[in-house]
Design a protein around this motif. Structure first.
Motif, PDB file in Angstrom:
ATOM      1  N   MET A  33     -13.624   1.202  95.854  1.00 27.97           N
ATOM      2  CA  MET A  33     -14.422   1.738  94.775  1.00 27.97           C
ATOM      3  C   MET A  33     -13.481   2.011  93.599  1.00 27.97           C
ATOM      4  SD  MET A  33     -17.103   4.964  94.943  1.00 27.97           S
ATOM      5  CE  MET A  33     -16.490   5.421  96.511  1.00 27.97           C
ATOM      6  N   LYS A  34     -13.904   1.614  92.430  1.00 33.75           N
ATOM      7  CA  LYS A  34     -13.109   1.817  91.220  1.00 33.75           C
ATOM      8  C   LYS A  34     -13.692   2.964  90.409  1.00 33.75           C
ATOM      9  CE  LYS A  34     -11.571  -2.912  90.733  1.00 33.75           C
ATOM     10  NZ  LYS A  34     -11.474  -4.053  89.841  1.00 33.75           N
ATOM     11  N   LEU A  35     -12.839   3.563  89.614  1.00 32.81           N
ATOM     12  CA  LEU A  35     -13.250   4.691  88.785  1.00 32.81           C
ATOM     13  C   LEU A  35     -14.321   4.283  87.778  1.00 32.81           C
ATOM     14  CD1 LEU A  35     -12.292   7.598  88.905  1.00 32.81           C
ATOM     15  CD2 LEU A  35     -10.743   7.120  87.048  1.00 32.81           C
ATOM     16  N   ALA A  36     -14.335   3.024  87.360  1.00 33.66           N
ATOM     17  CA  ALA A  36     -15.325   2.550  86.392  1.00 33.66           C
ATOM     18  C   ALA A  36     -16.732   2.513  86.991  1.00 33.66           C
ATOM     19  CB  ALA A  36     -14.947   1.163  85.894  1.00 33.66           C
ATOM     20  N   GLU A  37     -16.844   2.448  88.313  1.00 30.54           N
ATOM     21  CA  GLU A  37     -18.155   2.410  88.977  1.00 30.54           C
ATOM     22  C   GLU A  37     -18.731   3.797  89.210  1.00 30.54           C
ATOM     23  OE1 GLU A  37     -17.186   0.446  92.611  1.00 30.54           O
ATOM     24  OE2 GLU A  37     -17.073  -1.527  91.689  1.00 30.54           O
ATOM     25  N   ILE A  38     -17.922   4.835  89.021  1.00 32.00           N
ATOM     26  CA  ILE A  38     -18.350   6.204  89.276  1.00 32.00           C
ATOM     27  C   ILE A  38     -18.910   6.793  87.987  1.00 32.00           C
ATOM     28  CG2 ILE A  38     -17.636   8.459  90.125  1.00 32.00           C
ATOM     29  CD1 ILE A  38     -16.793   6.594  92.216  1.00 32.00           C
ATOM     30  N   LEU A  39     -20.092   7.392  88.104  1.00 36.44           N
ATOM     31  CA  LEU A  39     -20.795   7.896  86.929  1.00 36.44           C
ATOM     32  C   LEU A  39     -21.045   9.396  87.023  1.00 36.44           C
ATOM     33  CD1 LEU A  39     -23.528   5.113  86.775  1.00 36.44           C
ATOM     34  CD2 LEU A  39     -21.365   5.166  85.532  1.00 36.44           C
ATOM     35  N   LEU A  44     -21.368  13.396  91.453  1.00 33.80           N
ATOM     36  CA  LEU A  44     -21.019  12.079  90.923  1.00 33.80           C
ATOM     37  C   LEU A  44     -21.850  11.009  91.603  1.00 33.80           C
ATOM     38  CD1 LEU A  44     -17.128  12.410  90.862  1.00 33.80           C
ATOM     39  CD2 LEU A  44     -18.673  12.483  88.907  1.00 33.80           C
ATOM     40  N   TYR A  45     -21.997   9.885  90.925  1.00 42.39           N
ATOM     41  CA  TYR A  45     -22.841   8.805  91.412  1.00 42.39           C
ATOM     42  C   TYR A  45     -22.126   7.466  91.278  1.00 42.39           C
ATOM     43  CZ  TYR A  45     -26.314  12.450  91.045  1.00 42.39           C
ATOM     44  OH  TYR A  45     -26.981  13.630  91.197  1.00 42.39           O
ATOM     45  N   ILE A  64     -31.081   2.619  85.327  1.00 46.46           N
ATOM     46  CA  ILE A  64     -30.128   2.133  86.311  1.00 46.46           C
ATOM     47  C   ILE A  64     -30.377   2.802  87.657  1.00 46.46           C
ATOM     48  CG2 ILE A  64     -28.294   1.569  84.654  1.00 46.46           C
ATOM     49  CD1 ILE A  64     -26.935   4.212  85.413  1.00 46.46           C
ATOM     50  N   ILE A  65     -29.972   2.126  88.709  1.00 44.11           N
ATOM     51  CA  ILE A  65     -30.067   2.672  90.055  1.00 44.11           C
ATOM     52  C   ILE A  65     -28.681   3.168  90.440  1.00 44.11           C
ATOM     53  CG2 ILE A  65     -30.604   2.185  92.474  1.00 44.11           C
ATOM     54  CD1 ILE A  65     -32.432  -0.098  91.404  1.00 44.11           C
ATOM     55  N   VAL A  66     -28.605   4.419  90.870  1.00 49.35           N
ATOM     56  CA  VAL A  66     -27.344   5.022  91.261  1.00 49.35           C
ATOM     57  C   VAL A  66     -27.455   5.588  92.667  1.00 49.35           C
ATOM     58  CG1 VAL A  66     -26.642   5.567  88.894  1.00 49.35           C
ATOM     59  CG2 VAL A  66     -27.910   7.251  90.213  1.00 49.35           C
ATOM     60  N   LYS A  99     -27.926   9.181  98.712  1.00 47.35           N
ATOM     61  CA  LYS A  99     -29.313   8.957  98.319  1.00 47.35           C
ATOM     62  C   LYS A  99     -29.327   8.215  96.990  1.00 47.35           C
ATOM     63  CE  LYS A  99     -31.376  12.839 100.702  1.00 47.35           C
ATOM     64  NZ  LYS A  99     -32.160  14.061 100.585  1.00 47.35           N
ATOM     65  N   ARG A 100     -30.259   7.285  96.869  1.00 46.04           N
ATOM     66  CA  ARG A 100     -30.384   6.508  95.633  1.00 46.04           C
ATOM     67  C   ARG A 100     -31.488   7.062  94.759  1.00 46.04           C
ATOM     68  NH1 ARG A 100     -29.248   0.166  97.040  1.00 46.04           N
ATOM     69  NH2 ARG A 100     -27.206   0.544  97.953  1.00 46.04           N
ATOM     70  N   MET A 101     -31.291   6.894  93.449  1.00 41.15           N
ATOM     71  CA  MET A 101     -32.324   7.318  92.507  1.00 41.15           C
ATOM     72  C   MET A 101     -32.229   6.462  91.252  1.00 41.15           C
ATOM     73  SD  MET A 101     -30.934  10.939  91.092  1.00 41.15           S
ATOM     74  CE  MET A 101     -29.846  11.030  89.715  1.00 41.15           C
ATOM     75  N   ILE A 102     -33.300   6.457  90.505  1.00 39.51           N
ATOM     76  CA  ILE A 102     -33.317   5.726  89.240  1.00 39.51           C
ATOM     77  C   ILE A 102     -33.055   6.723  88.119  1.00 39.51           C
ATOM     78  CG2 ILE A 102     -34.733   4.408  87.633  1.00 39.51           C
ATOM     79  CD1 ILE A 102     -36.205   3.246  90.029  1.00 39.51           C
ATOM     80  N   VAL A 103     -32.137   6.365  87.242  1.00 38.38           N
ATOM     81  CA  VAL A 103     -31.816   7.196  86.083  1.00 38.38           C
ATOM     82  C   VAL A 103     -32.392   6.485  84.860  1.00 38.38           C
ATOM     83  CG1 VAL A 103     -29.965   8.185  84.706  1.00 38.38           C
ATOM     84  CG2 VAL A 103     -29.712   8.015  87.182  1.00 38.38           C
ATOM     85  N   SER A 104     -33.190   7.192  84.089  1.00 42.55           N
ATOM     86  CA  SER A 104     -33.852   6.561  82.944  1.00 42.55           C
ATOM     87  C   SER A 104     -32.832   6.111  81.902  1.00 42.55           C
ATOM     88  CB  SER A 104     -34.866   7.512  82.310  1.00 42.55           C
ATOM     89  OG  SER A 104     -34.204   8.551  81.656  1.00 42.55           O
ATOM     90  N   GLY A 105     -33.256   5.189  81.085  1.00 47.77           N
ATOM     91  CA  GLY A 105     -32.391   4.620  80.053  1.00 47.77           C
ATOM     92  C   GLY A 105     -31.986   5.603  78.979  1.00 47.77           C
ATOM     93  N   ASN A 106     -32.713   6.702  78.824  1.00 55.04           N
ATOM     94  CA  ASN A 106     -32.356   7.659  77.773  1.00 55.04           C
ATOM     95  C   ASN A 106     -31.508   8.822  78.294  1.00 55.04           C
ATOM     96  OD1 ASN A 106     -34.296   9.008  79.184  1.00 55.04           O
ATOM     97  ND2 ASN A 106     -35.671   9.356  77.466  1.00 55.04           N
ATOM     98  N   ALA A 107     -31.122   8.799  79.571  1.00 50.83           N
ATOM     99  CA  ALA A 107     -30.247   9.840  80.120  1.00 50.83           C
ATOM    100  C   ALA A 107     -28.815   9.595  79.671  1.00 50.83           C
ATOM    101  CB  ALA A 107     -30.328   9.835  81.644  1.00 50.83           C
ATOM    102  N   LYS A 108     -28.055  10.664  79.530  1.00 56.54           N
ATOM    103  CA  LYS A 108     -26.658  10.541  79.127  1.00 56.54           C
ATOM    104  C   LYS A 108     -25.820  10.295  80.380  1.00 56.54           C
ATOM    105  CE  LYS A 108     -22.913  12.536  76.605  1.00 56.54           C
ATOM    106  NZ  LYS A 108     -22.264  13.675  76.060  1.00 56.54           N
ATOM    107  N   VAL A 109     -25.295   9.067  80.486  1.00 56.79           N
ATOM    108  CA  VAL A 109     -24.507   8.648  81.640  1.00 56.79           C
ATOM    109  C   VAL A 109     -23.122   8.259  81.149  1.00 56.79           C
ATOM    110  CG1 VAL A 109     -24.348   6.989  83.532  1.00 56.79           C
ATOM    111  CG2 VAL A 109     -26.594   7.813  82.796  1.00 56.79           C
ATOM    112  N   SER A 110     -22.095   8.784  81.807  1.00 58.48           N
ATOM    113  CA  SER A 110     -20.718   8.474  81.423  1.00 58.48           C
ATOM    114  C   SER A 110     -19.949   7.958  82.630  1.00 58.48           C
ATOM    115  CB  SER A 110     -20.007   9.722  80.904  1.00 58.48           C
ATOM    116  OG  SER A 110     -20.666  10.249  79.794  1.00 58.48           O
ATOM    117  N   SER A 111     -19.223   6.879  82.432  1.00 63.08           N
ATOM    118  CA  SER A 111     -18.328   6.377  83.461  1.00 63.08           C
ATOM    119  C   SER A 111     -17.068   7.229  83.435  1.00 63.08           C
ATOM    120  CB  SER A 111     -17.985   4.918  83.169  1.00 63.08           C
ATOM    121  OG  SER A 111     -16.911   4.496  83.970  1.00 63.08           O
TER     122      SER A 111
END
Length: 165
Positions: free
Chosen positions: A1-7, A15-16, A26-28, A35-47
């Motif tokens: 797993m790379k740090l770029a894949e962690i959100l 962390l996801y 996106i699915i995280v 557990k998996r969940m869908i994060v909406s496109g307007n959520a603030k997500v940072s790698s």
């Protein structure tokens, strides 16, 4: 797993790991319970690869900060984010002595230690790979730029006619 894949997702604890792109966002997958969940496109997500810590000099990428912590703790968990404020500040000073005390808040330190402990808990112990990948990417871009600059330019346009009198 790379740090770029962690959100890190604003408003969500923990962390996801990025799984896939979906129509609505996106699915995280949670690193804590898978557990998996869908994060909406307007959520603030940072790698985590895009996050850095303010220092007296240049900003230090999170991968480098995690590596420094790992070296000091021999790859084990660091102090808890629930520790006393004084202990957290002292730990931060021992891990990253040149962090900017004016711009790095206590809440940032708590989040940093929490993330580090989560990553160590799931068995991640190499954080610097991303910088190596970035260096290789920069070298490839430099080589590509040099290659395009060394090619002769295409001759375009009309040649000027000379008239002899």
């Amino acid at each position: 797993m790379k740090l770029a894949e962690i959100l890190a997702i604003s408003g969500q604890p923990g962390l996801y790991r990025f799984v896939a792109q979906s129509r609505g966002g996106i699915i995280v997958e949670s690193l804590a319970d898978s557990k998996r969940m869908i994060v909406s496109g307007n959520a603030k997500v940072s790698s985590l690869n895009d996050i850095a810590i303010f220092t007296v000099g240049e900003d230090m990428p999170l991968g480098r900060v995690f590596t420094l912590i790992s070296e000091k703790t021999d790859g084990k968990e660091c102090c808890s984010h629930k520790d006393t404020d004084e202990n957290i500040k002292a730990a931060m000073k021992s891990y990253v002595p040149d962090y900017d005390t004016d711009r790095v808040r206590l809440s940032d330190m708590k989040k940093l230690f929490s993330w580090y402990n989560i990553l160590v808990g799931v068995g991640m112990n190499k954080f610097i790979e991303i910088e190596e990948d970035a260096d290789a990417e920069k070298a490839a871009e430099t080589a590509e730029t040099a290659e395009t600059e060394s090619k002769p330019a295409k001759k375009g346009g009309k040649k000027a006619k000379t008239t002899e009198e």
